[in-house]
Design an enzyme around this catalytic site. Structure first.
Site, PDB file in Angstrom:
ATOM      1  N   ARG A 226       1.009  -1.124  -0.074  1.00 40.57           N
ATOM      2  CA  ARG A 226       0.039   0.082   0.106  1.00 40.57           C
ATOM      3  C   ARG A 226       0.973   1.344   0.068  1.00 40.57           C
ATOM      4  O   ARG A 226       1.987   1.332   0.470  1.00 40.57           O
ATOM      5  CB  ARG A 226      -0.918   0.058   1.217  1.00 40.57           C
ATOM      6  CG  ARG A 226      -2.236  -1.054   1.386  1.00 40.57           C
ATOM      7  CD  ARG A 226      -3.153  -0.627   0.123  1.00 40.57           C
ATOM      8  NE  ARG A 226      -4.212  -1.392   0.187  1.00 40.57           N
ATOM      9  CZ  ARG A 226      -4.473  -2.300  -0.642  1.00 40.57           C
ATOM     10  NH1 ARG A 226      -3.622  -2.530  -1.712  1.00 40.57           N
ATOM     11  NH2 ARG A 226      -5.840  -3.088  -0.613  1.00 40.57           N
ATOM     12  N   GLU A 255      -3.310   8.438  -3.927  1.00 35.87           N
ATOM     13  CA  GLU A 255      -3.736   7.773  -5.461  1.00 35.87           C
ATOM     14  C   GLU A 255      -5.418   8.059  -5.123  1.00 35.87           C
ATOM     15  O   GLU A 255      -5.951   7.897  -4.250  1.00 35.87           O
ATOM     16  CB  GLU A 255      -3.213   6.418  -5.701  1.00 35.87           C
ATOM     17  CG  GLU A 255      -2.985   5.407  -4.457  1.00 35.87           C
ATOM     18  CD  GLU A 255      -2.717   4.054  -5.062  1.00 35.87           C
ATOM     19  OE1 GLU A 255      -3.364   3.151  -5.241  1.00 35.87           O
ATOM     20  OE2 GLU A 255      -1.458   3.977  -5.136  1.00 35.87           O
ATOM     21  N   HIS A 277      -0.541   1.341  -9.972  1.00 34.06           N
ATOM     22  CA  HIS A 277      -1.569   0.271  -8.876  1.00 34.06           C
ATOM     23  C   HIS A 277      -2.307  -0.818  -9.839  1.00 34.06           C
ATOM     24  O   HIS A 277      -3.424  -0.945  -9.601  1.00 34.06           O
ATOM     25  CB  HIS A 277      -2.492   0.923  -8.068  1.00 34.06           C
ATOM     26  CG  HIS A 277      -3.095   0.196  -6.830  1.00 34.06           C
ATOM     27  ND1 HIS A 277      -3.559   0.783  -5.763  1.00 34.06           N
ATOM     28  CD2 HIS A 277      -2.761  -1.227  -6.747  1.00 34.06           C
ATOM     29  CE1 HIS A 277      -3.663  -0.056  -4.700  1.00 34.06           C
ATOM     30  NE2 HIS A 277      -3.159  -1.292  -5.087  1.00 34.06           N
TER      31      HIS A 277
END
Length: 316
Positions: A226, A255, A277
């Site tokens: 993360r 994000e 991601h």
């Protein structure tokens, strides 16, 4: 009877279409305000965006919350449980894809797969770019978080001829490599450091200035966990000062809209490889996630205990 499902995140087309074949799907931004349909009975989200208790209260018929991946760190699980709402996730659905991506990032940084092509395109001499570069073979690989993803990264790195070390809250029975109770000690004994741990308060900024100094100027850091796990300012400081060999990042602290200045600096560095991601996204992984999510939705809305239900954690 039509069941209404709300997604608070952008879904891959195959996942969106798969859910829409069975349910009335409402697509919304993460902050859906007061405009959410009152008849929504299920929400699809992920660990990064999550769902708060206040958002749950705006959905009076909510019965099921499905996290698209394994992460649930920003879903108020205790709040959901108190309201009689089931929370589910998809453990392991994309673990192999994330592990593949992590190894790809490490090799792309260490071997210069992005930068060397760009430098050739700029006209730099072929011979000037042929200096030896690090690889996983004969290297020391450190892994923070030895869940399914961490184990698969270890398997892939070991197959490349790397020595494995790992940090976890406690040793894992039958785990490959050497256990380090102290993550700093793991970093000191690593050439590549992979973050594969859950997000949340316990791991926030675990990758920080001290860790980067311990990893050293020949070290490569890879984050497929993360964005919150890595302290961005400390990473930038280390990269600017030449205190790290490079970084492969699939996640960022902010994000899906990182600051433009941050993106410009990271993408301008030859020793950084950045992806948006996507480490868990492959056609195969999405199909597995779809099957798990549809099963969870069907069981949760029918009042049956879902196989992938997430229970509230015990107090620390």
């Amino acid at each position: 009877m039509t069941r209404h499902v709300l997604t608070t995140i952008p879904l891959p087309p195959a996942l969106r279409d798969g859910i829409a074949r069975h349910y009335h799907l409402h697509e919304s931004a993460s902050d859906f305000g007061d405009g959410a349909p009152a008849d929504v009975e299920a929400v699809v989200t992920n660990g990064s965006i999550g769902l708060s208790a206040a958002q749950m209260d705006r959905l009076p018929r909510l019965r099921v919350i499905c996290s698209m991946g394994a992460g649930t760190e920003n879903i108020d699980i205790a709040g959901a449980h108190a309201r009689g709402i089931v929370v589910t996730n998809a453990p392991g659905a994309n673990a192999a894809t994330v592990a593949d991506h992590a190894i790809g990032l490490a090799l792309a940084v260490a071997r210069g797969l992005r930068s060397l092509g760009n430098r050739l395109a700029r006209g730099e001499a072929w011979a000037s770019l042929r200096a030896p570069r690090a690889s996983l073979n004969k290297s020391r690989v450190g892994i923070i978080g030895l869940g399914q993803i961490g184990r698969m990264v270890a398997e892939r790195a070991a197959a490349c001829g790397a020595d494995i070390g790992y940090h976890n809250p406690s040793p894992k029975p039958g785990a490959p490599g050497t256990y380090y109770a102290d993550p700093l000690e793991l970093a000191r004994n690593s050439d590549f450091l992979f973050a594969c741990c859950p997000g949340g308060p316990r791991t926030r900024h675990l990758l920080n200035r001290e860790m980067f100094q311990a990893l050293g100027p020949g070290g490569v850091v890879v984050n497929v966990a993360r964005g919150s796990v890595l302290k961005t300012d400390d990473l930038l400081e280390a990269l600017r000062a030449g205190q790290l060999a490079g970084a492969g990042l699939d996640v960022l602290e902010e994000e899906p809209e990182p600051p433009a200045a941050l993106l410009a600096e990271l993408t301008g560095m030859d020793n950084v490889v950045l992806t948006p991601h996507i480490s868990g996204r492959s056609p195969a992984a999405i199909l597995v996630q779809l099957d798990m999510m549809l099963e969870s939705l069907e069981d949760g809305l029918a009042g049956r205990p879902p196989r992938y239900a997430v229970r509230p954690s015990a107090p620390a």
